[in-house]
Structures are given as structure tokens and as C-alpha cells.
Design a protein around this motif. Structure first.
Motif, mmCIF file in Angstrom:
data_model
loop_
_atom_site.group_PDB
_atom_site.id
_atom_site.type_symbol
_atom_site.label_atom_id
_atom_site.label_comp_id
_atom_site.label_asym_id
_atom_site.label_seq_id
_atom_site.Cartn_x
_atom_site.Cartn_y
_atom_site.Cartn_z
ATOM 1 N N LEU A 1 56.771 14.391 62.217
ATOM 2 C CA LEU A 1 56.347 14.371 63.620
ATOM 3 C C LEU A 1 57.494 14.753 64.539
ATOM 4 O O LEU A 1 57.287 15.419 65.563
ATOM 5 C CB LEU A 1 55.803 12.983 63.980
ATOM 6 N N HIS A 2 58.711 14.351 64.194
ATOM 7 C CA HIS A 2 59.876 14.705 65.005
ATOM 8 C C HIS A 2 60.079 16.214 65.019
ATOM 9 O O HIS A 2 60.332 16.807 66.074
ATOM 10 C CB HIS A 2 61.123 14.011 64.464
ATOM 11 N N VAL A 3 59.961 16.858 63.867
ATOM 12 C CA VAL A 3 60.083 18.321 63.802
ATOM 13 C C VAL A 3 58.944 18.976 64.574
ATOM 14 O O VAL A 3 59.145 19.967 65.283
ATOM 15 C CB VAL A 3 60.100 18.793 62.333
ATOM 16 N N GLY A 4 57.735 18.420 64.431
ATOM 17 C CA GLY A 4 56.598 18.986 65.155
ATOM 18 C C GLY A 4 56.740 18.892 66.657
ATOM 19 O O GLY A 4 56.323 19.799 67.389
ATOM 20 N N GLU A 5 57.340 17.804 67.162
ATOM 21 C CA GLU A 5 57.561 17.667 68.601
ATOM 22 C C GLU A 5 58.626 18.649 69.094
ATOM 23 O O GLU A 5 58.515 19.206 70.188
ATOM 24 C CB GLU A 5 57.978 16.233 68.926
ATOM 25 N N PHE A 6 59.657 18.847 68.295
ATOM 26 C CA PHE A 6 60.743 19.735 68.722
ATOM 27 C C PHE A 6 60.300 21.196 68.692
ATOM 28 O O PHE A 6 60.659 21.969 69.579
ATOM 29 C CB PHE A 6 61.958 19.534 67.812
ATOM 30 N N TYR A 7 59.505 21.558 67.684
ATOM 31 C CA TYR A 7 58.984 22.935 67.577
ATOM 32 C C TYR A 7 57.473 22.910 67.778
ATOM 33 O O TYR A 7 56.722 23.381 66.929
ATOM 34 C CB TYR A 7 59.336 23.533 66.212
ATOM 35 N N SER A 8 57.060 22.359 68.900
ATOM 36 C CA SER A 8 55.630 22.164 69.148
ATOM 37 C C SER A 8 54.857 23.475 69.238
ATOM 38 O O SER A 8 53.663 23.524 68.937
ATOM 39 C CB SER A 8 55.437 21.367 70.445
ATOM 40 N N SER A 9 55.519 24.544 69.649
ATOM 41 C CA SER A 9 54.830 25.831 69.771
ATOM 42 C C SER A 9 54.714 26.573 68.449
ATOM 43 O O SER A 9 54.030 27.602 68.367
ATOM 44 C CB SER A 9 55.560 26.729 70.786
ATOM 45 N N ASP A 10 55.369 26.083 67.400
ATOM 46 C CA ASP A 10 55.384 26.776 66.109
ATOM 47 C C ASP A 10 54.617 26.036 65.016
ATOM 48 O O ASP A 10 54.058 26.682 64.128
ATOM 49 C CB ASP A 10 56.829 26.992 65.635
ATOM 50 N N ASP B 1 52.618 21.981 63.719
ATOM 51 C CA ASP B 1 52.061 20.669 64.058
ATOM 52 C C ASP B 1 52.564 19.644 63.044
ATOM 53 O O ASP B 1 52.461 19.851 61.833
ATOM 54 C CB ASP B 1 50.532 20.724 64.039
ATOM 55 N N GLY B 2 53.124 18.539 63.532
ATOM 56 C CA GLY B 2 53.729 17.552 62.661
ATOM 57 C C GLY B 2 52.729 16.863 61.751
ATOM 58 O O GLY B 2 53.004 16.638 60.563
ATOM 59 N N ASN B 3 51.546 16.515 62.277
ATOM 60 C CA ASN B 3 50.538 15.853 61.445
ATOM 61 C C ASN B 3 50.030 16.779 60.336
ATOM 62 O O ASN B 3 49.859 16.362 59.191
ATOM 63 C CB ASN B 3 49.367 15.392 62.322
ATOM 64 N N GLU B 4 49.796 18.038 60.696
ATOM 65 C CA GLU B 4 49.345 18.994 59.677
ATOM 66 C C GLU B 4 50.444 19.258 58.654
ATOM 67 O O GLU B 4 50.158 19.459 57.463
ATOM 68 C CB GLU B 4 48.916 20.293 60.352
ATOM 69 N N LEU B 5 51.695 19.249 59.104
ATOM 70 C CA LEU B 5 52.809 19.430 58.169
ATOM 71 C C LEU B 5 52.841 18.288 57.156
ATOM 72 O O LEU B 5 53.080 18.517 55.959
ATOM 73 C CB LEU B 5 54.126 19.504 58.938
ATOM 74 N N TYR B 6 52.577 17.071 57.628
ATOM 75 C CA TYR B 6 52.559 15.914 56.729
ATOM 76 C C TYR B 6 51.445 16.047 55.690
ATOM 77 O O TYR B 6 51.659 15.792 54.496
ATOM 78 C CB TYR B 6 52.376 14.644 57.563
ATOM 79 N N GLU B 7 50.267 16.477 56.133
ATOM 80 C CA GLU B 7 49.156 16.656 55.193
ATOM 81 C C GLU B 7 49.452 17.775 54.198
ATOM 82 O O GLU B 7 49.106 17.680 53.013
ATOM 83 C CB GLU B 7 47.873 16.972 55.971
ATOM 84 N N GLU B 8 50.094 18.835 54.656
ATOM 85 C CA GLU B 8 50.419 19.950 53.757
ATOM 86 C C GLU B 8 51.462 19.539 52.713
ATOM 87 O O GLU B 8 51.424 20.015 51.571
ATOM 88 C CB GLU B 8 50.900 21.147 54.562
ATOM 89 N N ILE B 9 52.393 18.675 53.112
ATOM 90 C CA ILE B 9 53.384 18.176 52.150
ATOM 91 C C ILE B 9 52.686 17.397 51.037
ATOM 92 O O ILE B 9 52.986 17.557 49.839
ATOM 93 C CB ILE B 9 54.422 17.287 52.854
ATOM 94 N N LEU B 10 51.709 16.543 51.411
ATOM 95 C CA LEU B 10 50.975 15.780 50.403
ATOM 96 C C LEU B 10 50.163 16.689 49.499
ATOM 97 O O LEU B 10 50.107 16.494 48.276
ATOM 98 C CB LEU B 10 50.061 14.759 51.095
ATOM 99 N N ASP B 11 49.510 17.717 50.087
ATOM 100 C CA ASP B 11 48.726 18.654 49.280
ATOM 101 C C ASP B 11 49.625 19.459 48.349
ATOM 102 O O ASP B 11 49.277 19.701 47.182
ATOM 103 C CB ASP B 11 47.940 19.598 50.190
ATOM 104 N N CYS B 12 50.771 19.882 48.865
ATOM 105 C CA CYS B 12 51.698 20.651 48.040
ATOM 106 C C CYS B 12 52.246 19.783 46.911
ATOM 107 O O CYS B 12 52.456 20.269 45.788
ATOM 108 C CB CYS B 12 52.839 21.196 48.906
#
Length: 244
Positions: A113-122, A124-135
Motif C-alpha cells: 500500500l505504501h508503494v501504491g500511494e507513492f506511485y498512485s498514477s502507475d 494500485d497497492g491493493n491489486e499489487l498485494y493480490e497479484e503477489i498472492l496469485d504469483c
């Protein structure tokens, strides 16, 4: 800490080695001193420095500059680790299950979420978390794949050839691998541009000039390209021969 503690010792040792080298090579150390105009109340020693004093001044200036540059890069590396530390240690991040040395899911989610907030235009932190679990689940089923570095992870993602496969994870890795710790790469591009712009290329357009500069910067990769195949492909694509 090393430079701060041994600054004087480094200067004295370097000066002694230089003086010994000059003596062995029969090189004069003290050259003719230039006569400089003195201000009222100024002594002769205050007008100019001797060769030894000037050498010590240059050595200390170099050490201080090196210390400053190392401190700046260390600060930027720490900032990079705070943002992308979970991707730098991608082997532990994608490891299935929990162990004593791993962050729990909630703590890891805070990092995403911290990375997603800093790069909010690039991304999404929540989706990144879900993608990490899927990966993580995908890699658990692929026993033939071993991911230990971010480069191997992004190669594993790209091999699918689809843009919507882990898009946020792909962008996060690309950001981490391309973020500039220093401006050396930018300065290198300008240095290469000076070598590229010769008097025979004064009328080159901006697009071709950018391409030439890019080829000059990535010289090691360019040398691996077979230009005969590139020329044949270009000729076949641009062929205007009319069969009669």
C-alpha cells in the motif's frame, strides 16, 4: 566513518608516496613560485601555497567530495529499500507459507500500500498485494521455475506475452529496476551525444539523433546484433521492386 577517522592519515600517506615517487623519477616538486600581488598586511606565505600544501588541499577536497557522494547514495539506497525492499528480496516474498524470518501478510500488505500511494498514477497497492498472492500460488505449482532475483521474476511474467498478466507487479519491478540512484546515466547520455554529433551529422533530425545516441549508450548490446539480418528484413519490408 572510515574517511572521517583516517582523513589526515590518508593525506599524509598519499603525500609521502607521491614525494617518494617524484624522488625516484627525479621530478622537481617545488616549482618556481609565481609573484603575486600582496594586500596590505598580508605575508608572503599567505599569498600562495607551496606544492606540498596544494597537494594536501587537493587530496582533502577529493576525500570530502567522495564522502559526500557516498553519503548521498547511501541515503537514496535506503529510501529505495524502504519502498521496494520486498521486491529486492523477491525469493522470500514469493516463498509459500510463513517462517520465523518472514514478514506476516499484514505487514507485507502495508508495504504494498505504501508503494501504491507513492506511485498512485502507475499502480494500485491493493491489486499489487493480490497479484503477489496469485504469483506465489502460480510459482508453487511450477516446481521447474526458481525465482531468486527481480530480473528473473519479470522475465517469468513477460514470457506469457500478455499485458494484463500481473500488470501492477510488472510495473513495480520496472520502477525498481529503472529508478535512478544517481544522475550518472543522464550525464553519460550527454557525453555520448557529444561524440555522436560530428560535423557530418549537423543536419540529422531529432529522431535519428536520439536513435544514434541510444545505440552509442547501449554499445555492448548493439555488438551482439547481426546487422545483416536487420538489413535483409528492412530491405524485404521496404522493397518497391515491381515484377513484370
Amino acid at each position: 566513518m572510515y574517511f572521517n577517522k583516517n582523513r589526515e592519515a590518508i593525506c599524509n600517506e598519499s603525500l609521502s608516496v607521491a614525494l617518494e615517487l617524484c624522488e625516484n623519477c627525479d621530478v622537481m616538486v617545488e616549482l618556481r613560485t609565481r609573484i603575486k600581488k600582496r594586500m596590505p598586511g598580508e605575508t608572503a606565505t599567505g599569498v600562495g601555497l607551496s606544492a606540498k600544501q596544494e597537494t594536501v588541499r587537493l587530496i582533502k577536497g577529493t576525500i570530502d567530495r567522495l564522502h559526500t557522494e557516498m553519503k548521498q547514495r547511501s541515503t537514496r539506497l535506503e529510501d529505495l529499500d524502504n519502498k521496494f525492499g520486498f521486491l529486492l528480496d523477491v525469493g522470500q516474498t514469493l516463498k509459500k507459507g510463513k517462517s520465523s524470518g518472514l514478514l506476516d501478510d499484514e505487514r507485507m500488505k502495508e508495504n504494498y500500500l505504501h508503494v501504491g500511494e507513492f506511485y498512485s498514477s502507475d499502480l494500485d497497492g491493493n491489486e499489487l498485494y493480490e497479484e503477489i498472492l496469485d504469483c506465489r500460488m502460480l510459482l508453487a505449482s511450477r516446481t521447474d521455475v526458481q525465482i531468486s532475483t527481480p530480473e528473473k521474476l519479470i522475465q517469468f511474467i513477460i514470457q506469457y506475452g500478455v499485458e494484463n498478466v500481473f500488470p501492477n507487479l510488472r510495473v513495480a519491478i520496472q520502477l525498481m529496476l529503472t529508478v535512478a540512484i544517481s544522475i550518472a546515466s543522464c550525464e553519460r547520455s550527454f557525453s555520448k551525444l557529444k561524440l555522436t554529433i560530428a560535423y557530418l551529422r549537423t543536419s540529422v533530425g531529432q529522431g535519428r539523433l536520439n536513435a544514434l545516441a541510444f545505440l552509442s549508450i547501449e554499445r555492448e548490446e548493439v555488438e551482439l546484433i547481426n546487422f545483416d539480418d536487420v538489413t535483409d528484413n528492412f530491405a524485404s519490408a521496404k522493397s518497391r521492386t515491381v515484377q513484370i
